[in-house]
Design a protein around this motif. Structure first.
Motif: not given
Length: 138
Positions: A69, A105-106, A110, A101-102, A98, A73-74, A76-77
């Motif tokens: 993560a 964050a975006d 997401a 939060d991702l 995690e 970042g995003v 990796s969702l």
């Protein structure tokens, strides 16, 4: 990727596989790798995450999920959702945090990544994606 980073990743993988390894040292090393921001590490990290989930290693799933993560970042969702979809009998508090939060964050990215997973063929992944979508601000 530098040899030093390769060495650190090899050490981390050894530590997460060793039930007697020093937890603080393992977390410190994971944090160091995460702080590197080296996206070239993601394929190895994701492969090891997959392996650890297959081996039902919930500790490694949480730890490696956090590193993935931080570096990915995003984007990796999808990887994190698929890992989270496997019931290993743990609470997944760290991995869930995690993911949330991702998402925060975006939210737009997401939503774009989670939408197809929420309509996918794997019911467990679909459930986790629908859960994560609830955290996208409206």
């Amino acid at each position: 990727m530098t040899d030093m980073t390769d060495d650190a990743l090899d050490r981390l993988f050894t530590l997460v596989d060793d039930l007697d390894a020093d937890v603080d040292a393992t977390i410190d090393l994971a944090d160091e790798i995460a702080a590197s921001g080296d996206t070239a590490l993601l394929p190895r990290l994701e492969a090891r995450l997959d392996r650890c989930v297959g081996e039902r290693n919930s500790y490694a799933r949480e730890l490696l999920g956090g590193v993935i993560a931080a570096i990915g970042g995003v984007a990796s969702l999808p990887v994190l959702l698929r890992a989270s979809a496997v019931d290993l009998g743990d609470d997944q508090d760290g991995l869930a945090a995690e993911i949330v939060d991702l998402v925060h964050a975006d939210p737009a990215a997401a939503r774009a990544l989670l939408g197809p997973l929420a309509k996918g063929g794997d019911p467990a992944v679909r459930d986790r994606a629908e859960w994560a979508l609830r955290f996208v601000p409206s």
